[in-house]
Scaffold this motif. Structure first.
Motif, short mmCIF file in Angstrom:
data_model
loop_
_atom_site.label_atom_id
_atom_site.label_comp_id
_atom_site.label_asym_id
_atom_site.label_seq_id
_atom_site.Cartn_x
_atom_site.Cartn_y
_atom_site.Cartn_z
N LEU A 41 5.72 4.60 6.92
CA LEU A 41 6.87 4.46 6.58
C LEU A 41 7.50 4.90 5.19
N TRP A 42 6.53 4.90 4.32
CA TRP A 42 6.74 5.50 2.99
C TRP A 42 6.51 6.91 3.06
N ASP A 43 5.61 7.33 3.81
CA ASP A 43 5.40 8.93 3.82
C ASP A 43 6.51 9.68 4.20
N LEU A 44 7.07 9.15 5.13
CA LEU A 44 8.36 9.78 5.83
C LEU A 44 9.65 9.42 5.36
N TYR B 155 6.02 12.86 1.86
CA TYR B 155 4.99 13.84 2.06
C TYR B 155 5.43 14.26 3.56
N ASP B 156 5.24 15.66 3.63
CA ASP B 156 5.67 16.31 4.75
C ASP B 156 4.37 16.14 5.76
N LEU B 157 4.71 16.45 7.38
CA LEU B 157 3.63 16.21 8.15
C LEU B 157 2.11 16.70 7.59
N GLU B 158 2.21 18.06 7.17
CA GLU B 158 0.74 18.57 6.93
C GLU B 158 0.09 17.77 5.79
N GLU C 6 -6.82 12.20 6.67
CA GLU C 6 -8.16 12.54 6.60
C GLU C 6 -9.05 12.27 5.40
N GLU C 7 -8.57 12.60 4.40
CA GLU C 7 -9.30 12.06 3.28
C GLU C 7 -9.56 10.36 3.18
N ALA D 27 0.67 -1.22 -0.10
CA ALA D 27 -0.16 0.08 0.11
C ALA D 27 0.73 1.31 0.07
N GLN D 28 2.20 1.01 0.14
CA GLN D 28 3.15 2.47 -0.06
C GLN D 28 2.79 3.37 0.89
N HIS D 29 2.62 4.61 0.38
CA HIS D 29 2.31 5.92 1.12
C HIS D 29 0.80 6.29 0.78
N THR D 30 0.40 7.23 1.42
CA THR D 30 -0.90 7.72 1.62
C THR D 30 -1.32 8.29 0.17
N GLY D 31 -0.42 8.53 -0.65
CA GLY D 31 -0.83 9.07 -1.97
C GLY D 31 -1.15 7.89 -3.05
#
Length: 219
Positions: A86-89, A111-114, A121-122, A58-62
């Motif tokens: 893990l992928w986001d940071l 992806y940064d924290l924001e 959230e999405e 599933a990688q990152h939130t994107g």
């Protein structure tokens, strides 16, 4: 007396026909860490629930935002457990020779924290709007100090943001971070790798199963 007799007859018919209560359907969405402990979880719940994992990593939130609709599909899930982080940071640079182009010195963060917060959230909003499943978020696991593309100290920051989003949305939180440190030091793949050996993944699975079982009892 007549009502009790009728219920006994109905129960007997169900038993004779081999009636079985509906198995809860559990979807696990996550990265390679979840893929590692998934077999242990599936085995532990084999007689109690149907447990599936999203196809691949599933990688990152994107990636989650792109594929969440397909992963959920038309299935009537009872529980959806998910994790991202893990992928986001992770920092990556196209010229890096390290696997995955990881480079926390010259690279750019995924992806940064924001943005991580916004994406979560999405994703939670989609899951709440499109399923009736109980939702469980699993926190990001330990990152060794010498990992090439990730700062160990970032994990706590990303977990804090994620837990804030989940609390606000009433999502169950399975915070395995602190215990993952101990597990990794004993059964991790070294101080440059976020992954675990088989025993390590089994130990992580033991942190996942009880929360799923507890949630199943509330269905």
């Amino acid at each position: 007396m007549k009502n009790k007799f009728f219920l006994l007859i109905v129960l007997s018919i169900f038993l004779c026909l081999g009636y079985k209560p509906k198995e809860p359907k559990i979807l696990i969405i996550g990265d390679s860490i979840s893929l590692g402990y998934f077999p242990k979880v599936k085995e532990a719940l084999a007689s109690k629930a149907l447990v599936l994992h999203n196809p691949g990593n599933a990688q990152h939130t994107g990636t989650g935002l792109e594929k969440i609709e397909d992963w959920v599909g038309e299935e009537d899930w009872d529980i959806i457990q998910f994790n991202w982080g893990l992928w986001d940071l992770c920092y990556r640079h196209p010229d890096s020779k390290v696997y995955g182009n990881r480079d926390k010195i010259k690279g750019t963060i995924t992806y940064d924290l924001e943005t991580y917060e916004k994406n979560l959230e999405e994703l939670v909003s989609f899951l709440k709007a499109n399923t009736s499943a109980k939702l469980i978020f699993v926190t990001t696991t330990y990152v060794p100090v010498n990992e090439a593309g990730r700062h160990s100290t970032d994990v706590a920051k990303y977990n804090a943001v994620a837990k804030s989003v989940m609390k606000k949305n009433g999502v169950i939180i399975n915070d395995i971070y602190k215990k993952s440190i101990t597990i990794h030091r004993k059964n991790g793949l070294g101080d440059k790798d976020v992954h675990y050996n088989k025993e390590g993944y089994n130990d992580l699975g033991k942190l996942i199963v009880p929360v799923l079982q507890k949630t199943m009892k509330k269905l």
